[in-house]
Design an enzyme around this catalytic site. Structure first.
Site, PDB file in Angstrom:
ATOM      1  N   HIS A   1       0.850  -1.183   0.000  1.00 30.45           N
ATOM      2  CA  HIS A   1       0.000   0.000   0.000  1.00 30.45           C
ATOM      3  C   HIS A   1       0.894   1.245   0.000  1.00 30.45           C
ATOM      4  O   HIS A   1       1.692   1.443   0.919  1.00 30.45           O
ATOM      5  CB  HIS A   1      -0.910   0.012   1.231  1.00 30.45           C
ATOM      6  CG  HIS A   1      -2.004  -1.004   1.167  1.00 30.45           C
ATOM      7  ND1 HIS A   1      -2.452  -1.688   2.287  1.00 30.45           N
ATOM      8  CD2 HIS A   1      -2.739  -1.467   0.129  1.00 30.45           C
ATOM      9  CE1 HIS A   1      -3.428  -2.509   1.922  1.00 30.45           C
ATOM     10  NE2 HIS A   1      -3.617  -2.386   0.620  1.00 30.45           N
TER      11      HIS A   1
ATOM     12  N   TRP B   1       3.906  -0.015   4.922  1.00 29.80           N
ATOM     13  CA  TRP B   1       4.447  -1.218   5.561  1.00 29.80           C
ATOM     14  C   TRP B   1       3.622  -2.474   5.308  1.00 29.80           C
ATOM     15  O   TRP B   1       3.748  -3.445   6.039  1.00 29.80           O
ATOM     16  CB  TRP B   1       4.582  -1.075   7.056  1.00 29.80           C
ATOM     17  CG  TRP B   1       5.159   0.161   7.636  1.00 29.80           C
ATOM     18  CD1 TRP B   1       5.369   1.369   7.049  1.00 29.80           C
ATOM     19  CD2 TRP B   1       5.637   0.304   8.979  1.00 29.80           C
ATOM     20  NE1 TRP B   1       5.924   2.257   7.930  1.00 29.80           N
ATOM     21  CE2 TRP B   1       6.097   1.641   9.127  1.00 29.80           C
ATOM     22  CE3 TRP B   1       5.698  -0.537  10.065  1.00 29.80           C
ATOM     23  CZ2 TRP B   1       6.627   2.121  10.323  1.00 29.80           C
ATOM     24  CZ3 TRP B   1       6.225  -0.060  11.251  1.00 29.80           C
ATOM     25  CH2 TRP B   1       6.687   1.252  11.377  1.00 29.80           C
ATOM     26  N   HIS B   2       2.800  -2.504   4.295  1.00 27.71           N
ATOM     27  CA  HIS B   2       1.880  -3.627   4.111  1.00 27.71           C
ATOM     28  C   HIS B   2       2.343  -4.575   3.010  1.00 27.71           C
ATOM     29  O   HIS B   2       1.558  -5.036   2.193  1.00 27.71           O
ATOM     30  CB  HIS B   2       0.475  -3.109   3.816  1.00 27.71           C
ATOM     31  CG  HIS B   2      -0.089  -2.252   4.903  1.00 27.71           C
ATOM     32  ND1 HIS B   2      -1.167  -1.424   4.716  1.00 27.71           N
ATOM     33  CD2 HIS B   2       0.293  -2.094   6.200  1.00 27.71           C
ATOM     34  CE1 HIS B   2      -1.426  -0.795   5.851  1.00 27.71           C
ATOM     35  NE2 HIS B   2      -0.551  -1.185   6.766  1.00 27.71           N
ATOM     36  N   VAL B   3       3.636  -4.862   2.995  1.00 29.87           N
ATOM     37  CA  VAL B   3       4.186  -5.734   1.948  1.00 29.87           C
ATOM     38  C   VAL B   3       3.614  -7.148   2.073  1.00 29.87           C
ATOM     39  O   VAL B   3       3.492  -7.692   3.169  1.00 29.87           O
ATOM     40  CB  VAL B   3       5.722  -5.752   1.996  1.00 29.87           C
ATOM     41  CG1 VAL B   3       6.263  -4.412   1.549  1.00 29.87           C
ATOM     42  CG2 VAL B   3       6.236  -6.082   3.400  1.00 29.87           C
TER      43      VAL B   3
END
Length: 525
Positions: free
Chosen positions: A290, A463-465
């Site tokens: 994201h 940080w939504h890898v």
């Protein structure tokens, strides 16, 4: 010899360690590259920004991003007990019902919303909601803010003026709208998975926790994972697993370890001189994230914690030390919401995050702290796909991370729509009496081309890898619906990397759910 070995004591690994060690006859080893979660700043909600780029953060950077003006994007990942749940924003957002139904429809039987809801409820100890959608007896405390920031109410009014209806629960009947976020905060302190799941299990004699243990390679014999090779405080060690090895390293570290162990695209492995154990071309591919677009505005009221005077900050810390209340007990992201750019609001394309502190958004901005707010939005379901690859065969070398942000034009289009609404919200009447100087250099009348240029210059990760070991039925899938690595016995992956598509929202809650479900798979055998 252990029954189960878990790699990574993060959001998923701590859950797995707890659930698998419930049976006293089951010997479990949990390996974590970082150390104990003893740093005081981990546990104070408002100090999370200070945890980035420290020894408890892997501190990853992407390669230069072609569609972000060549910028390298900083991508924090927790390197400590609790993993990223020990350094994240503490926001509890599960994702949208249709996210999980879509996973199911891709061929992943058992991953529809009705299938995963019981696992969300199992882990959750919600202190406000007690209904069909929520659990109250789980170890993970989920709470709402008892004394919200006064600017939050202004945001909610402004968002409603811009087409976002009030929504009291983003994890309930629907996701669309604006309102207060729930957070993994327990009595004014961060409730990481280390606190929620690992702490109650630490005294079990059948659970061994080893910190400062960097796994170098999965030991594979006859297409079966039998153990691990790892470096612990400079000493090379080995551990054997009688039943299973499960990777919980996250979307960067799990595919990296698979490739180092000879599992991945054969041609790429051979380029680095790695013996191919299994040609599995999907390892490291399908990387999603994201990408947030922030805008900021000064406020004339002096209510930003980040700009407090030394005296006020000391007073806030004294209040927190006394009763765990006040500004230090907030994660600063109390309100936000979800908006749609189509006529269908049931699966919103955008998420909004409202921050009651004004970060430094521009390199040329003055360094002094200023009172103000930041509003960020991101595309919930990006179409752009990147990859994680090897830099070399050296297991201590960092992986090469290329998310290919904004490589799909549709992501740019939606991001511009989201940015335009952000400007409208900050420009709405609820902020008129306290609004100061904008810190974004934009006007509501700017063309899409101007906004697009801003997106490319200012967007950054949230940080939504996810997605780099995705589950599925096709040849590019890495794990099956039961999270087993295809072609290698006794090896599973249980973290954000197995998501076929990233969820619409923050990923921590969904990762915990994945770990709960994975533990059930393993215990069933």
């Amino acid at each position: 010899m252990y029954d189960y070995i878990i790699v990574g004591a993060g959001s998923a690994g701590c859950v797995m360690a707890n659930r698998l060690s419930v049976d006293p006859a089951c010997k479990v080893l949990l390996l974590e590259a970082g150390g104990e979660d003893s740093a005081p700043m981990i546990h104070i909600p408002a100090t999370f920004i200070g945890l980035q780029d420290t020894p408890i953060d892997w501190g990853y950077r992407t390669v230069p991003q072609a569609h972000l003006n060549g910028r390298r994007i900083f991508s924090p990942r927790g390197r400590v007990l609790g993993g990223t749940s020990s350094i994240n924003f503490m926001m509890y957002v599960r994702g949208n019902r249709q996210d999980f139904d879509h996973w199911r429809d891709l061929g992943n039987t058992g991953w529809g919303y009705d299938d995963v809801l019981p696992y969300f409820r199992r882990s959750e100890g919600n202190r406000e909601f007690n209904n069909h959608y929520h659990g109250t007896g789980g170890p993970l405390t989920v709470s709402s803010y008892t004394t919200p920031h006064p600017w939050g109410a202004r945001f909610i009014d402004a968002a409603q003026q811009n087409g976002m209806p009030l929504n009291p629960d983003f994890n309930g009947t629907n996701q669309h709208g604006c309102g207060f976020y729930q957070a993994t905060i327990r009595d004014g302190q961060r409730c990481s998975t280390a606190l929620a799941f690992l702490e109650p299990a630490k005294t079990r004699p059948n659970l061994t926790i080893q910190t400062h243990a960097t796994v170098l390679k999965i030991l594979i014999e006859n297409n079966c994972a039998v153990g691990l090779e790892y470096l612990r405080r400079g000493v090379l060690e080995h551990a054997r697993a009688a039943s299973e090895v499960v990777l919980c390293g996250g979307a960067f570290n799990s595919p990296h370890l698979l490739m180092l162990s000879g599992i991945g695209h054969a041609r790429e492995l051979e380029m680095h001189g790695i013996q191919v154990k299994l040609d599995l071309p999907g390892v490291g591919k399908n990387l999603q994230d994201h990408l947030a677009v922030p805008v900021g505005c000064e406020m004339t009221q002096q209510l930003s914690m980040g700009a407090m005077s030394t005296v006020d900050r000391q007073a806030a810390m004294a209040q927190y030390d006394q009763d765990r209340t006040g500004p230090m007990a907030s994660n600063l992201f109390e309100v936000g919401g979800f908006a749609s750019v189509t006529d269908d609001p049931t699966w919103p394309e955008l998420q909004y995050l409202f921050n009651t502190s004004l970060p430094k958004l521009f390199p040329e901005a003055p360094p002094q702290a200023r009172h103000g707010v930041a509003l960020a939005c991101y595309v919930n379901r990006p179409a752009s796909r990147g990859e994680v690859t090897l830099a070399s065969a050296d297991p201590l070398a960092r992986p090469v991370i290329d998310p290919c942000y904004l490589s799909d034009p549709r992501d740019v289009e939606i991001a511009v729509m989201g940015l335009r609404r952000s400007l409208a919200i900050l420009g709405a009447t609820p902020f008129e009496s306290i609004r100061g100087a904008p810190q974004h250099g934009l006007n509501s009348s700017d063309t899409d081309a101007v906004l697009e240029a801003y997106v490319r210059e200012r967007a950054t990760t949230t940080w939504h890898v996810s997605g780099t070991c995705r589950m599925g039925m096709d040849a590019k899938a890495v794990v099956s619906a039961d999270l087993k690595v295809k072609g290698i016995a006794q090896l599973r992956v249980a973290d954000a990397s197995v998501m076929p598509k990233v969820v619409s929202g923050n990923t921590n809650a969904a990762v915990i759910m994945i770990a709960e479900k994975a533990a059930d798979f393993m215990l069933a055998h």
